[in-house]
Design an enzyme around this catalytic site. Structure first.
Site, PDB file in Angstrom:
ATOM      1  N   ASN A 103      12.245  30.974  15.506  1.00 45.81           N
ATOM      2  CA  ASN A 103      12.357  29.584  15.949  1.00 45.81           C
ATOM      3  C   ASN A 103      12.303  29.539  17.468  1.00 45.81           C
ATOM      4  OD1 ASN A 103      13.145  26.967  16.563  1.00 45.81           O
ATOM      5  ND2 ASN A 103      15.050  27.031  15.423  1.00 45.81           N
ATOM      6  N   GLN A 104      11.332  28.813  17.999  1.00 48.71           N
ATOM      7  CA  GLN A 104      11.174  28.726  19.455  1.00 48.71           C
ATOM      8  C   GLN A 104      12.272  27.927  20.139  1.00 48.71           C
ATOM      9  OE1 GLN A 104       7.168  28.210  21.197  1.00 48.71           O
ATOM     10  NE2 GLN A 104       6.595  27.412  19.197  1.00 48.71           N
ATOM     11  N   ASP A 105      13.102  27.208  19.387  1.00 46.50           N
ATOM     12  CA  ASP A 105      14.001  26.245  20.018  1.00 46.50           C
ATOM     13  C   ASP A 105      15.429  26.322  19.464  1.00 46.50           C
ATOM     14  OD1 ASP A 105      14.222  24.317  22.028  1.00 46.50           O
ATOM     15  OD2 ASP A 105      13.985  22.662  20.638  1.00 46.50           O
ATOM     16  N   LEU A 106      15.879  27.518  19.120  1.00 49.46           N
ATOM     17  CA  LEU A 106      17.229  27.671  18.579  1.00 49.46           C
ATOM     18  C   LEU A 106      18.225  27.866  19.729  1.00 49.46           C
ATOM     19  CD1 LEU A 106      18.731  27.767  15.825  1.00 49.46           C
ATOM     20  CD2 LEU A 106      18.721  30.248  16.065  1.00 49.46           C
TER      21      LEU A 106
END
Length: 288
Positions: free
Chosen positions: A189-192
């Protein structure tokens, strides 16, 4: 429509204005399709319009209308892949309207409300449950990295060279080497970051708002390492890199390299420069 201030940026482009014009119709159609009672939008939105909703049986939910960017295109697929394990449940999906009906986290407290080291303990327990083997339709990290490598020099020029050339050269070199030498591919996940993990009765902590790719595990901690939610200083960034790498059995040099490359790639968006991301890159490069 009462648009949250965090979404004001969408008014600056024709695509954004077209999305805004369609939202009232899509909202009405989704509410009718799923028989929802919806409330005013959540004010903390920055990339999508999200509204509290109730299903006919009284179940609480969230209706999310995504801004049509590429990074969140497969959010529903990722949530379906996890099927409620360490992430919120996808209740329904309308691909044409980029609309998602989602489980609502109660009480919904963000992870960054915890002391930093307790928050990192939560991440260390949560991430292995999200590392599932995955293929199509998710974009491979190597393919995404090739796009960053291609776009970064042009974005740097258009933005007026907002940081030193040495940062750009280092990031490009790191991304090139890392992309071609990855380990096992899992869903990442690029945005965790610490604002995208919420307290939930079912959880106790659940991930929300994924921007999924398939790539090696070391990439998955990048948003948590760089994110300012748990402290924005050289010491805080380096501490998170060490704690997460050690606690999750990751290669710290690969985590550091991915953090430098991805953070610099995300430091300029539509000619908007994010200085705090550039600072993180400097801090990690200057550990040499």
């Amino acid at each position: 429509m009462d648009l949250p201030e965090g979404l004001d940026w969408v008014r600056r482009s024709p695509a954004g204005r077209a999305w805004l014009a369609a939202l009232p119709t899509w909202l009405t159609e989704c509410a009718e399709r799923w028989s929802l009672r919806v409330g005013p939008p959540f004010r903390q939105a920055y990339a999508s319009l999200a509204l509290p909703a109730h299903l006919p049986d009284g179940t609480t939910a969230v209706l999310k209308l995504q801004y049509p960017d590429e990074e969140s295109r497969h959010e529903a697929d990722a949530l379906a892949h996890w099927d409620g394990d360490a992430a919120i449940r996808l209740l329904a999906h309308d691909p044409g309207r980029r609309a998602l009906l989602l489980e609502r986290c109660q009480p919904g407290t963000p992870l960054h409300d915890l002391p930093p080291d307790r928050a990192l303990d939560v991440v260390i327990g949560l991430l292995p449950r999200l590392w599932r083997p995955a293929g199509a339709p998710f974009t491979p990290l190597a393919q995404e990295a090739a796009g960053w490598i291609n776009r970064m020099p042009r974005a740097w020029e258009r933005a007026g060279r907002p940081y030193e050339r040495r940062l750009l050269d280092a990031a490009l070199d790191l991304l090139t080497g890392l992309a071609s030498s990855q380990g096992e591919q899992v869903l990442v996940n690029q945005d965790l970051h610490a604002g995208n993990i919420l307290a939930a009765d079912r959880g106790p902590w659940l991930a929300i708002d994924p921007k999924p790719l398939t790539g090696e595990r070391e990439f998955s901690v990048v948003p948590m390492v760089r994110g300012p939610e748990l402290g924005h200083s050289p010491a805080a960034v380096r501490h998170r890199l060490h704690r997460l790498s050690t606690g999750l059995g990751l290669d710290p040099e690969r985590v550091r390299g991915w953090t430098i490359g991805h953070t610099l790639a995300w430091s300029v968006a539509d000619d908007t420069v994010f200085p705090e991301k550039i600072e993180v890159v400097r801090w990690l490069l200057d550990t040499d």
